[in-house]
Scaffold this motif. Structure first.
Motif, PDB file in Angstrom:
ATOM      1  N   ALA A   7       0.691  -1.273  -0.035  1.00 14.37           N
ATOM      2  CA  ALA A   7       0.026   0.006   0.201  1.00 14.37           C
ATOM      3  C   ALA A   7       0.946   1.149   0.003  1.00 14.37           C
ATOM      4  CB  ALA A   7      -0.961  -0.164   1.127  1.00 14.37           C
ATOM      5  N   SER A  51       1.141   4.550  -2.809  1.00 16.74           N
ATOM      6  CA  SER A  51       0.872   5.854  -2.717  1.00 16.74           C
ATOM      7  C   SER A  51       1.676   7.170  -3.572  1.00 16.74           C
ATOM      8  CB  SER A  51       1.101   6.240  -1.024  1.00 16.74           C
ATOM      9  OG  SER A  51       0.186   5.345  -0.459  1.00 16.74           O
ATOM     10  N   LEU A  98       0.212   7.369  -6.967  1.00 18.83           N
ATOM     11  CA  LEU A  98      -1.090   7.866  -6.896  1.00 18.83           C
ATOM     12  C   LEU A  98      -0.728   9.510  -6.917  1.00 18.83           C
ATOM     13  CD1 LEU A  98      -3.102   5.859  -4.293  1.00 18.83           C
ATOM     14  CD2 LEU A  98      -3.641   5.897  -6.951  1.00 18.83           C
ATOM     15  N   TYR A 131      -3.514  11.346  -8.633  1.00 25.14           N
ATOM     16  CA  TYR A 131      -4.642  10.643  -7.869  1.00 25.14           C
ATOM     17  C   TYR A 131      -4.476  10.963  -6.189  1.00 25.14           C
ATOM     18  CZ  TYR A 131      -5.776   8.669 -12.077  1.00 25.14           C
ATOM     19  OH  TYR A 131      -6.401   8.166 -13.479  1.00 25.14           O
ATOM     20  N   ALA A 177      -7.186  10.688  -3.286  1.00 25.90           N
ATOM     21  CA  ALA A 177      -7.833   9.400  -3.014  1.00 25.90           C
ATOM     22  C   ALA A 177      -7.392   8.849  -2.030  1.00 25.90           C
ATOM     23  CB  ALA A 177      -7.476   8.334  -4.426  1.00 25.90           C
ATOM     24  N   LEU A 178      -6.191   9.207  -1.506  1.00 30.43           N
ATOM     25  CA  LEU A 178      -5.475   9.075  -0.185  1.00 30.43           C
ATOM     26  C   LEU A 178      -6.266   9.335   0.909  1.00 30.43           C
ATOM     27  CD1 LEU A 178      -1.881   9.597  -0.785  1.00 30.43           C
ATOM     28  CD2 LEU A 178      -2.888   7.297  -1.185  1.00 30.43           C
ATOM     29  N   ILE A 187      -9.140   6.735   1.745  1.00 29.29           N
ATOM     30  CA  ILE A 187      -8.515   5.565   2.146  1.00 29.29           C
ATOM     31  C   ILE A 187      -8.198   5.821   3.560  1.00 29.29           C
ATOM     32  CG2 ILE A 187      -6.488   4.068   1.979  1.00 29.29           C
ATOM     33  CD1 ILE A 187      -6.326   4.739  -1.145  1.00 29.29           C
ATOM     34  N   LYS A 188      -7.882   6.965   3.909  1.00 31.34           N
ATOM     35  CA  LYS A 188      -7.419   7.324   5.434  1.00 31.34           C
ATOM     36  C   LYS A 188      -8.686   7.017   6.219  1.00 31.34           C
ATOM     37  CE  LYS A 188      -2.868   7.677   4.872  1.00 31.34           C
ATOM     38  NZ  LYS A 188      -1.872   6.704   5.328  1.00 31.34           N
ATOM     39  N   SER A 242      -8.109   1.275  -1.578  1.00 37.81           N
ATOM     40  CA  SER A 242      -7.282   2.084  -2.802  1.00 37.81           C
ATOM     41  C   SER A 242      -7.437   1.362  -4.100  1.00 37.81           C
ATOM     42  CB  SER A 242      -5.971   2.030  -2.246  1.00 37.81           C
ATOM     43  OG  SER A 242      -5.596   0.740  -2.358  1.00 37.81           O
ATOM     44  N   CYS A 278      -9.001   3.583  -7.267  1.00 38.91           N
ATOM     45  CA  CYS A 278      -8.026   3.732  -8.407  1.00 38.91           C
ATOM     46  C   CYS A 278      -7.538   2.529  -8.819  1.00 38.91           C
ATOM     47  CB  CYS A 278      -7.100   4.861  -7.905  1.00 38.91           C
ATOM     48  SG  CYS A 278      -6.170   5.329  -9.437  1.00 38.91           S
TER      49      CYS A 278
END
Length: 419
Positions: free
Chosen positions: A329, A333, A336, A341, A344-345, A348-349, A385, A389
């Protein structure tokens, strides 16, 4: 990859060793107080240092990027000192253990030395000097341990671990800046043309890191707030044993991944490069996880008082297993972020944050329940994630990481039943 791994593992390994020695010399209550202080340090390192290091890898190419890193150094150090001082005063007031807070005072000065290493470290990473970085980390970690461990064992106070943390940062900063100066990387990075302004990227990464810190530490914040410092200390030892090696390996892999894909023009090309890198990294990680779990379960009970720390030792296994997921993972990152992207993180968090109350409640009830929930949280974040994406997900490495984790979980439960 090897030297990048060594560069990140050494400080984390020394931190894990210090946590174990602190547990040996003190009690869960004292470890809990130290945990509150280190939560302040991790907040700074996540929000300020983590974002700055990601931007710095790109910033060296432009004069505007270098200006950003210089401004960061002038602001982040004093701000971090103030924040950590406030944390120390608050913990002292709530616990009444001003003697412990005073002995841990070196910890508040960590930001002042940390900011001085950001640009130099980025220049060495971009130029591929992983071996030199690993050597510098080795010297910093070894020297800080030699200076701090005798103090910790002799005084049973927080002076030893606080001094170890400060000395590691200070020695690393001095040596990495000297290396950059001697090799001429400073001159090579000077006089560059105007480039992309990275202030917005830094702000976004910092905000995302703040959310990541809340997501990663919310379980400990809730546990310490509701169950007290003793419960927090027991849980924190399990995390120190289980997460420090995992975070180190994951950071190392992510650093290599960031440098490997920085020149790729398309997401597909970056994903292909990352897939090959991660398959090798995951295979090595699986071997490392196996060895660490055996060492923790067989050796630590001979060293630590199992009446005080037995539950922490048992809970470390599932947390160590989560290393396989975080290696994947954390390496995705940077891809991304590079290809737009990064937002998007944040989502996810939020998935990870949703697990925090359950982990905290589980830790109050049984530390092993909390440990399995920590592993479940990492898997849920990984799947989120991929869902958000899917184009950025290296598919072969994804399948391998999930299969290794499931297989390891079965073996871990079988081991618990046999024992």
């Amino acid at each position: 990859m090897l030297w990048a791994l060594v560069e990140r593992v050494l400080p984390r390994a020394s931190s894990a060793l210090v946590a174990i020695l602190l547990a040996y010399a003190t009690s869960p209550d004292i470890v809990g107080i130290y945990t509150w202080l280190t939560l302040g340090v991790t907040l700074y390192l996540s929000v300020a240092d983590g974002a700055a290091r990601q931007v710095a890898v790109l910033a060296w190419r432009s004069s505007t990027g270098l200006d950003l890193i210089r401004r960061y150094g002038r602001i982040a150090g004093p701000s971090g000192l103030i924040v950590l001082s406030l944390v120390a005063v608050t913990v002292g007031a709530l616990s009444g253990r001003w003697d412990l807070i005073a002995s841990a005072s070196p910890i508040v000065f960590v930001p002042l030395v940390n900011v001085r290493s950001v640009r130099a470290t980025a220049l060495m990473q971009v130029s591929g000097q992983w071996r030199s970085l690993a050597l510098i980390q080795s010297i910093a970690a070894a020297t800080s341990l030699v200076a701090s461990v005798p103090l910790m064992l002799a005084t049973a106070s927080l002076l030893g671990p606080a001094l170890q943390l400060f000395l590691t940062e200070a020695i690393f900063t001095i040596l990495v800046r000297r290396r950059v100066s001697l090799t001429g990387l400073n001159k090579r990075a000077a006089g560059l043309t105007e480039g992309e302004r990275l202030g917005g990227a830094f702000a976004h990464l910092s905000a995302q890191a703040a959310l990541g810190w809340v997501q990663g530490q919310a379980d400990r914040l809730l546990l310490g707030g509701f169950a007290g410092t003793s419960a927090l200390g027991s849980y924190s030892l399990a995390l120190a044993i289980g997460r420090n090696p995992g975070d180190a390996v994951s950071m190392a892999t992510a650093n290599v991944a960031r440098s490997a894909v920085v020149d790729e023009a398309s997401l597909e090309d970056a994903r292909a490069v990352l897939d090959k890198l991660l398959i090798r990294a995951l295979a090595a990680t699986a071997v490392l996880v196996t060895l660490l779990i055996l060492a923790v379960q067989l050796i630590l009970p001979m060293f630590l008082n199992t009446d005080l720390w037995g539950r922490s030792i048992a809970a470390a296994g599932p947390i160590l297993l989560s290393m396989i997921i975080t290696v994947y993972a954390w390496s995705v990152s940077p891809v991304l972020v590079q290809f737009g992207y990064g937002k998007a993180l944040t989502y996810i968090k939020l998935v990870g944050l949703a697990f925090a109350p359950a982990v905290a409640i589980g830790a109050v009830w049984d530390l092993q329940i909390a440990a399995w929930l920590v592993l479940g949280r990492e898997i849920a974040m990984l799947l989120a994630s991929v869902a958000i994406c899917p184009r950025a997900a290296p598919r072969k490495a994804l399948i391998l990481s999930i299969c290794l984790t499931l297989f390891g979980s079965v073996l871990l439960e079988a081991w618990a039943l046999v024992r």
